[in-house]
Design a protein around this motif. Structure first.
Motif, PDB file in Angstrom:
ATOM      1  N   LEU A  41       0.837  -1.109  -0.031  1.00 12.70           N
ATOM      2  CA  LEU A  41       0.111   0.005  -0.231  1.00 12.70           C
ATOM      3  C   LEU A  41       0.479   1.499  -0.141  1.00 12.70           C
ATOM      4  O   LEU A  41       0.451   1.970  -0.938  1.00 12.70           O
ATOM      5  N   ARG A  42       2.036   1.121   1.087  1.00 14.24           N
ATOM      6  CA  ARG A  42       3.174   2.684   1.216  1.00 14.24           C
ATOM      7  C   ARG A  42       3.865   2.626  -0.155  1.00 14.24           C
ATOM      8  O   ARG A  42       3.967   3.827  -0.726  1.00 14.24           O
ATOM      9  N   VAL A  43       3.761   1.643  -1.035  1.00 14.18           N
ATOM     10  CA  VAL A  43       4.738   1.807  -2.570  1.00 14.18           C
ATOM     11  C   VAL A  43       3.718   2.312  -3.376  1.00 14.18           C
ATOM     12  O   VAL A  43       3.713   3.059  -4.436  1.00 14.18           O
ATOM     13  N   PHE A  44       2.588   1.290  -3.577  1.00 14.18           N
ATOM     14  CA  PHE A  44       1.501   1.779  -4.470  1.00 14.18           C
ATOM     15  C   PHE A  44       0.446   3.229  -4.604  1.00 14.18           C
ATOM     16  O   PHE A  44       1.011   3.625  -5.216  1.00 14.18           O
ATOM     17  N   TYR A  45       0.580   3.868  -3.563  1.00 17.71           N
ATOM     18  CA  TYR A  45      -0.148   4.590  -3.168  1.00 17.71           C
ATOM     19  C   TYR A  45       1.045   5.914  -2.547  1.00 17.71           C
ATOM     20  O   TYR A  45      -0.253   6.813  -1.954  1.00 17.71           O
ATOM     21  N   GLN A  46       1.685   5.955  -2.383  1.00 21.11           N
ATOM     22  CA  GLN A  46       2.750   6.731  -1.994  1.00 21.11           C
ATOM     23  C   GLN A  46       2.527   7.752  -0.348  1.00 21.11           C
ATOM     24  O   GLN A  46       2.210   8.652  -1.563  1.00 21.11           O
ATOM     25  N   ARG A  47       1.961   6.916  -0.115  1.00 18.75           N
ATOM     26  CA  ARG A  47       1.739   7.996   1.771  1.00 18.75           C
ATOM     27  C   ARG A  47       3.030   7.236   2.694  1.00 18.75           C
ATOM     28  O   ARG A  47       3.645   6.656   1.674  1.00 18.75           O
ATOM     29  N   SER A  48       2.549   8.582   3.276  1.00 17.57           N
ATOM     30  CA  SER A  48       3.188   8.739   4.915  1.00 17.57           C
ATOM     31  C   SER A  48       3.194   6.332   5.773  1.00 17.57           C
ATOM     32  O   SER A  48       2.148   6.650   5.196  1.00 17.57           O
ATOM     33  N   ALA A  49       4.014   6.567   6.508  1.00 15.22           N
ATOM     34  CA  ALA A  49       3.944   5.279   7.359  1.00 15.22           C
ATOM     35  C   ALA A  49       2.451   5.654   8.120  1.00 15.22           C
ATOM     36  O   ALA A  49       1.736   4.586   7.935  1.00 15.22           O
ATOM     37  N   PHE A  50       2.302   6.969   8.674  1.00 17.60           N
ATOM     38  CA  PHE A  50       0.783   7.090   9.688  1.00 17.60           C
ATOM     39  C   PHE A  50      -0.019   6.644   8.303  1.00 17.60           C
ATOM     40  O   PHE A  50      -1.262   6.029   9.749  1.00 17.60           O
ATOM     41  N   ARG A  51       0.119   7.663   7.554  1.00 15.79           N
ATOM     42  CA  ARG A  51      -1.551   7.763   6.657  1.00 15.79           C
ATOM     43  C   ARG A  51      -0.968   6.035   5.884  1.00 15.79           C
ATOM     44  O   ARG A  51      -2.963   5.656   5.839  1.00 15.79           O
ATOM     45  N   THR A  52      -1.150   5.868   5.692  1.00 13.04           N
ATOM     46  CA  THR A  52      -0.832   4.157   5.718  1.00 13.04           C
ATOM     47  C   THR A  52      -1.449   3.293   6.485  1.00 13.04           C
ATOM     48  O   THR A  52      -2.234   2.490   5.701  1.00 13.04           O
ATOM     49  N   VAL A  53      -0.679   3.310   7.536  1.00 16.53           N
ATOM     50  CA  VAL A  53      -1.961   2.301   9.000  1.00 16.53           C
ATOM     51  C   VAL A  53      -3.110   2.430   9.033  1.00 16.53           C
ATOM     52  O   VAL A  53      -4.244   1.984   9.076  1.00 16.53           O
ATOM     53  N   THR A  54      -3.156   4.171   8.678  1.00 17.63           N
ATOM     54  CA  THR A  54      -4.382   4.307   9.269  1.00 17.63           C
ATOM     55  C   THR A  54      -5.361   4.221   7.868  1.00 17.63           C
ATOM     56  O   THR A  54      -6.488   3.632   8.031  1.00 17.63           O
TER      57      THR A  54
END
Length: 212
Positions: A171-184
């Protein structure tokens, strides 16, 4: 208590009309809870006509009773077993509905990324392919590893952690979000996915029971 009463009456040869009907239905096979004691759908409809309009079954209940009577007539004591087999056989077909809905969940969850629905769908296919292959490997390991080793629980724990880690990284690689936003976002998408999964299971159960 009812079973004991029927067995005693049958042994003594002293059965009322009601007891005889219950015994006959028992020999006919499994009865779905809440369905009719009638042995044919024609008899069921005739009994419904004798009831006051406000006590008659609705459209859905009539379909359930029709299907239940069909199972009892065709499979007898194996009616419940056959139904569960058909339900399990139809579960893979549920994925044709689950995959597009899962892609829609990602589109709603990561709407700020401005990705097309097709991109979410491709990622969903990729994600489920990984899950199916990984879980297949885990199940093969559970079959191969001797039960005397008592590591099945540890294996399942490691597999769960690996899946969570893969979900987070992908998810973090595909959507390029921060760690916190990826977890939420992952937590929100997981909650929606579980809701959709339960909905699809209930829908599949209803379709199997009433149509297939």
């Amino acid at each position: 208590m009812l079973k004991k009463k029927n067995d005693t009456a049958l042994a003594n040869g002293d059965t009322s009309d009601e007891d005889s009907e219950l015994i006959a239905n028992k020999e006919k096979g499994y009865r779905i809870p809440g369905t009719t004691h009638d042995t044919t759908y024609t008899q069921y409809l005739a009994d419904q006509q004798k009831l006051p309009p406000h006590k008659r079954n609705g459209f859905i209940m009539r379909l359930i009773n029709k299907k239940a009577l069909s199972y009892r007539q065709n499979y007898g004591p194996r009616a419940k077993e056959v139904f569960l087999e058909q339900f399990q056989h139809n579960i893979p077909k549920m994925m044709f509905l689950m995959l597009p809905l899962c892609a829609l969940i990602f589109q709603v969850t990561f709407w700020r990324n401005k990705k097309y629905y097709v991109e979410h769908l491709i990622y969903t296919f990729h994600l489920h392919c990984f899950l199916f292959l990984f879980l297949t490997i885990v199940m093969l390991l559970e079959i191969i590893i001797p039960t005397a080793w008592h590591i099945t629980d540890w294996l399942n724990l490691i597999a769960t952690l690996c899946i969570i880690w893969y979900l987070y990284i992908s998810l973090r690689v595909f959507y390029q979000r921060s760690a916190f936003r990826t977890v939420t976002k992952l937590l929100g998408a997981t909650f929606m996915y579980l809701f959709v999964f339960i909905f699809c299971l209930v829908l599949l159960f209803v379709v199997t029971a009433l149509i297939i």
